[in-house]
Structure formats: C-alpha cells, structure tokens
Design a protein around this motif. Structure first.
Motif, mmCIF file in Angstrom:
data_model
loop_
_atom_site.group_PDB
_atom_site.id
_atom_site.type_symbol
_atom_site.label_atom_id
_atom_site.label_comp_id
_atom_site.label_asym_id
_atom_site.label_seq_id
_atom_site.Cartn_x
_atom_site.Cartn_y
_atom_site.Cartn_z
ATOM 1 N N ALA A 90 7.123 14.024 19.304
ATOM 2 C CA ALA A 90 7.671 14.866 18.243
ATOM 3 C C ALA A 90 8.534 15.941 18.907
ATOM 4 O O ALA A 90 8.063 17.028 19.218
ATOM 5 N N LEU A 177 15.951 16.955 8.785
ATOM 6 C CA LEU A 177 14.587 17.414 9.073
ATOM 7 C C LEU A 177 13.672 17.316 7.847
ATOM 8 O O LEU A 177 12.475 17.030 7.975
ATOM 9 N N GLU A 180 12.538 13.906 8.014
ATOM 10 C CA GLU A 180 11.619 13.716 9.148
ATOM 11 C C GLU A 180 10.210 14.164 8.760
ATOM 12 O O GLU A 180 9.219 13.485 9.033
HETATM 13 C C1 GRF Z 1 13.793 16.524 15.687
HETATM 14 O O1 GRF Z 1 15.113 16.601 15.239
HETATM 15 C C2 GRF Z 1 13.483 15.114 16.126
HETATM 16 O O2 GRF Z 1 14.153 14.143 15.385
HETATM 17 C C3 GRF Z 1 13.968 15.101 17.552
HETATM 18 O O3 GRF Z 1 13.687 16.380 18.051
HETATM 19 C C4 GRF Z 1 13.608 17.308 16.978
HETATM 20 C C5 GRF Z 1 12.247 17.925 17.069
HETATM 21 O O4 GRF Z 1 12.072 18.994 16.186
HETATM 22 N N1 GRF Z 1 13.340 14.055 18.313
HETATM 23 P P1 GRF Z 1 10.651 19.716 16.106
HETATM 24 O O5 GRF Z 1 10.296 20.184 17.507
HETATM 25 O O6 GRF Z 1 9.659 18.724 15.592
HETATM 26 O O7 GRF Z 1 10.871 20.867 15.176
#
Ligand code: GRF
Length: 215
Positions: A90, A177, A180
């Motif tokens: 992550a 995000l 995500e």
């Molecule tokens: C996200 O954009 C993910 O897709 C990429 O790194 C970023 C991580 O964000 N692998 P966070 O640390 O989870 O806020």
C-alpha cells in the motif's frame, strides 16, 4: 487460511490505503486483521497510523539492515514469522525480491494508480502525470498480484476514472484515490471469503455461494 484473514501491510508513506483497510475492518465490511505494518521509511504516516491503533509497526531501514537486499529479506522474515495470509503493498516504494514472492505465492497484492498495463512503474504522482501527459481520457487504479515482473502480475480488479481537461497530477490523484480506498478493502474481502482463483494471467472471483482456493 484462518477464519479472519491475517494481513501484513508494506507501506512507505502517507498510508491512506492502509487507513481505508482499517476503516473497512472497523465498519465490519472486511473480515481481516492487520497483524503487522512494515516500512522502509522511519516515522512515516503509515507507521504512525498502525502504532496509534496498537498494531505492530516495524521500520527496517536500508542502513540498519546493511543494504537493500538484507533489508527486503528481513521484511520477508518478519511477514513469514507473523504468519500473515496476505501481504498488502500500500504505497510501498521498493521492489519486492524473488524470496518474498516465493514465500507468498499469489499472496502479495499491490495497488497501482493507473489502469495497467498502461503507465506501469514509478511511484505516485509520476504515473498519474504520465497518464495526463499521454492524453488518455480515462485512467484509474489496478490491484494486481505481485510477481517478479514490476507491475505486471495478474490483475484482480480495476476502477476507471475520467481525466478532465483541467487536471493536474494532484486533482487526478485525488479522484483515483477515492476509487483506491473503495477497491482495496473490497478485493481483500474477496480473499477473506476464499473467492479468488488465479489461473495464469487471469484472476477469477467466484460468486459468494462457491468458495474456492487461491491457486
Ligand atoms: C497510491 O496512489 C497507490 O496507488 C500507490 O501509492 C499511493 C499510496 O498512497 N501505489 P497511500 O500511502 O496509501 O496514501
């Protein structure tokens, strides 16, 4: 696999995806437990989020480990010793070593902020900027199984978002995000329910009624 899916999270920075996983667990939408969070970045937000909830939070620096390879092998040992079912990348900004993928075959997931295989490689916000510069009208995020080929493992799930004319890397990243944070907990719940099957490059998610093993 145990009743509750045991997760080990690797993160290097902000940890908003880690937070979305923890929030989904709290809300009863994800039958999982985060047993350990490991980072290569001292005092990063992801480690603070974990420690603040009493989750084991380990930082393995390259320097303390004596180099990149021992650093990544030490992380692998920690995940194995913790007995996690799945390793969740992550926002982890290092490339996983073959020893880690061998220790967790088809059991390491990563999230990448584009619709793979477009704009593979690089860390946010570079892939989002690449998508804008290329002029694509849609981009998004991809959750994939980690193999020894960077950002090229079997795709478990994707979500698309539009690229708008006025977008810069920040506005586009924010839009991605949101997806995500929705998608990662959902995919993890599929794993918790034993519904995910990997066959070569393809990943199949069974109906709720037909549990299957990860292949
Ligand atoms: C996200 O954009 C993910 O897709 C990429 O790194 C970023 C991580 O964000 N692998 P966070 O640390 O989870 O806020």
């Amino acid at each position: 696999m145990s009743d509750v899916l045991k997760l080990g999270v690797l993160a290097s920075g902000r940890g908003s995806n880690l937070q979305s996983i923890l929030d989904a667990i709290d809300a009863g939408n994800l039958d999982a437990r985060v047993d350990v969070v490991v980072s290569n970045t001292p005092r990063c937000r992801a480690l603070e989020r974990a420690a603040g909830r009493g989750i084991r939070a380990e930082c393995i620096s390259r320097k303390a480990a004596g180099g990149r390879r021992p650093q990544l092998l030490r992380m692998t040992e920690i995940l194995q010793a913790a007995g996690v079912d799945l390793v969740v990348l992550a926002g982890f900004n290092l490339i996983t070593p073959p020893e880690m993928t061998a220790a967790f075959p088809n059991r390491i997931l990563n999230i990448h902020p584009t619709l793979l295989p477009a704009f593979a490689g690089g860390m946010a916000p570079a892939p989002q900027q690449d998508a804008i510069d290329w002029g694509v009208k849609f981009t998004g995020c991809t959750i994939h199984v980690v193999t020894d080929e960077l950002d090229a493992g079997p795709i478990v799930a994707q979500a698309a978002v539009p690229v708008r004319d006025g977008d810069d890397a920040d506005t586009l990243s924010d839009r991605i995000l949101v997806e995500e944070h929705r998608l990662y907990p959902q995919v993890l719940q599929w794993f918790a329910e034993g519904r995910v099957r990997v066959e070569g490059r393809r990943v199949f998610v069974a109906d709720n009624s037909e549990p299957s093993e990860v292949g």
